[in-house]
Design an enzyme around this catalytic site. Structure first.
Site: not given
Ligand code: FBP
Length: 575
Positions: A194, A99, A163
């Site tokens: 991750d 993210g 991701r």
């Molecule tokens: P990261 O761990 O990669 O920084 O992402 C965190 C996050 O923003 C979480 O807070 C949230 O639950 C998730 O990503 C949302 O993921 P996506 O962008 O796949 O909807």
């Protein structure tokens, strides 16, 4: 009768272009800020030496799967010449992963400027759209103008992100080919747990090619921490401030027209660090902390009562309004719900392993999905009783697709709405018993993706920039399988201490897609920490009195510009 033709109006195209320019004045002004460096990095890339005083143990399975990088010792960077393990001029790669988090562009700026300072012909290659860019060798060379254009801005749009997990021998081989073709001496992975797991495995597998790998602690969730060494990842402060601005505004609104209860879900899958910080920034009436709910073993109905009791108490003193903070990952901490999440994840993963692509679990109708779960060996009658007793919105949420890493996607479940409905049902019963006599009018909000794209705070601008420089110093000393970090973030910037934390000791075994996998361990809110203890004292006052705090928007100059996360500062009070 025909209408008279209107005389044609001519507008100044230049005036329109200026007013509608995507270059907002604040964006332009921000670019001119040159982030500060800590003293140890000010004279250019430094050398490294072991940092003592910390015990870092490596799990046996990490030693087996990562024999090379498991040997790494904690390092600190000290002024002086690096051991020059990079061929000069060299080519480095960088990828933004997971993210978005405000400050990512400043990591790139830090690496770029440190690399150019070391040798003007050093080159930085940016992989596009996250780890997929390494797998498929989609990249763009980073130029000085790009760095200047994106400096101090939010988002990850300079390169994009994704991701993808590098989880098969085929994908690893493709990464090896990319690094060999581009002749990369180093690769920097900017990401959360991750992504840093990817970094550890890449470090192990790219070593013979001479490509060293360094991870950077990024995530708005705040859960990539190493006690005493990495207090918080970059991006957390900015996202919390963006959310706190909104909650502060709602405090102001509800205190003005005394009409609504605002149910706010705050992003941050799993740990409740974001909710904790936003609570310190805004003083809401109700704050849920997942880790506390887990420790007290509260059921979902007890969580509903906890919220409703404060609503009833406030109604008794004529206050039918307020703000409630709900961490996005709360469901993970409610035992009976978490059991369902784990079992359903396992059943989905097992089914998908056997099924053809077009028959995968999520292509089945909802009723068939439920039936399949019900037929599983690991599903018990009491699981069915709990599942069927949940609101339909939550039932559907529990079956949603998991992400590429097998994580439950909390961001996709409207937990604030689910809790709001359950609280409303409970209050109706309390009203029938004569216990509740208030008005329950509500609004629900979700703050998440907006905070990931916000402008970084000054703290995050400086922090991310120093992380980029630290990563370059580590590579210049031949380090691989490390996460760059700045120790002592609560102190003035000049005193921050650049270090390299070995990735292997950060790993533990975690259930993913129904299997135990070696991944970097997320850090939850520590209920013994000074920050949590202080919250526990203060929140009783916040529940009934309107002690609302209005942090206002992120500032880049003037009052508030130099602020750091309150949680970080409170925890530092503990010594
Ligand atoms: P990261 O761990 O990669 O920084 O992402 C965190 C996050 O923003 C979480 O807070 C949230 O639950 C998730 O990503 C949302 O993921 P996506 O962008 O796949 O909807």
């Amino acid at each position: 009768m025909t209408a008279e033709p209107k005389p044609q109006t001519y507008y100044s195209q230049a005036a329109i272009a200026q007013l509608l320019s995507s270059e907002s004045p604040i964006k332009v002004e921000r670019r001119s800020y040159q982030p500060c460096l800590c003293e140890r990095l000010q004279s250019g890339p430094g050398g490294t030496r072991p940092l003592t005083g910390f015990e870092l143990e490596v799990l046996r399975s990490a030693q087996e799967q990562l024999p090379l990088v498991s040997q790494n010792k904690l390092l600190e960077i000290v002024p002086g010449q690096p051991q020059s393990r990079l061929q000069q001029p060299c080519r480095l790669g960088i990828v933004l992963s997971g993210g978005p988090a405000p400050g990512g562009h400043n990591v790139i700026a830090g690496v770029f400027e440190a690399a150019k300072q070391a040798h003007p012909d050093n080159r930085l290659i940016g992989f596009l759209a996250g780890p997929k860019g390494i797998i498929t060798n989609k990249h763009a060379e980073i130029a000085g103008e790009m760095v200047a254009h994106y400096k101090n801005s939010g988002g990850f749009h300079m390169l994009g992100t994704g991701r993808d997990k590098i989880d098969t021998p085929e994908k690893m081989e493709q990464c090896r080919q990319t690094c060999a073709e581009l002749q990369l001496s180093g690769l920097i992975i900017v990401g959360g747990d991750d992504s840093n797991t990817n970094a550890a495995f890449l470090a192990e597998n790219l070593h013979d090619l001479g490509t060293r790998v360094i991870g950077i602690p990024k995530t708005i969730d705040g859960d990539l921490q190493v006690p005493g060494l990495c207090q918080i990842p970059f991006g957390y402060h900015s996202a919390c401030m963006a959310f706190a601005t909104e909650v502060g505004n709602l405090n102001s609104d509800c205190k003005s027209d005394l009409k609504y209860w605002h149910f706010n879900r705050l992003m941050g899958r799993s740990a409740s660090h974001i909710a904790l910080e936003v609570a310190f920034q805004t003083h809401p009436n109700v704050i849920l902390i997942g880790e506390e709910i887990e420790e007290k073993e509260l059921t979902i109905h007890e969580v509903v009562r906890l919220i409703a009791d404060i609503i009833v108490e406030r109604a008794k003193i004529g206050k039918n309004y307020g703000t409630i903070l709900i961490p996005e990952g709360i469901l993970e901490f409610i035992h009976e719900i978490n059991c369902l999440i784990i079992k359903i994840s396992y059943i989905i993963a097992a089914y998908n392993r056997e099924a053809a692509e077009e028959e995968s679990f999520h292509k089945l109708p909802f009723e068939d999905q439920v039936q399949l779960i019900d037929n599983s060996d690991i599903w018990r009658d009491y699981d069915s009783r709990i599942f069927l007793g949940l609101p339909p919105r939550l039932q559907t949420g529990l079956l949603l697709p998991r992400d590429a890493h097998g994580n439950f996607q909390y961001a996709l479940v409207n937990t604030e709405r689910i809790l709001l409905d359950m609280v409303a049902t409970y209050l109706r019963k309390q009203r029938a018993r004569g216990i509740y006599k208030g008005n329950f009018r509500t609004q629900n909000h979700y703050y998440g993706y907006d905070g990931r794209g916000t402008f970084p705070t000054k703290f995050d601008c400086d922090y991310a920039y120093n992380l980029g420089h630290t990563a370059f110093s580590l590579l210049a000393n031949g380090a691989t399988g490390y996460m760059a970090a700045l120790k002592d973030l609560h102190k003035p910037i000049t005193e921050w201490q650049p270090i390299g934390i070995p990735l292997a000791p950060l790993m533990h075994l975690e259930e993913r897609k129904g299997r135990l996998e070696l991944v970097i361990q997320k850090q939850k809110v520590d209920l013994e920490s000074p920050a949590f203890q202080i919250l526990a004292q203060e929140r009783q006052k916040w529940a009934l009195e309107d002690d609302y705090r209005f942090p206002g928007p992120i500032q880049f100059s003037g009052a508030g510009a130099e602020a750091k996360p309150i949680t970080l500062m409170l925890n530092a009070l503990g010594g």
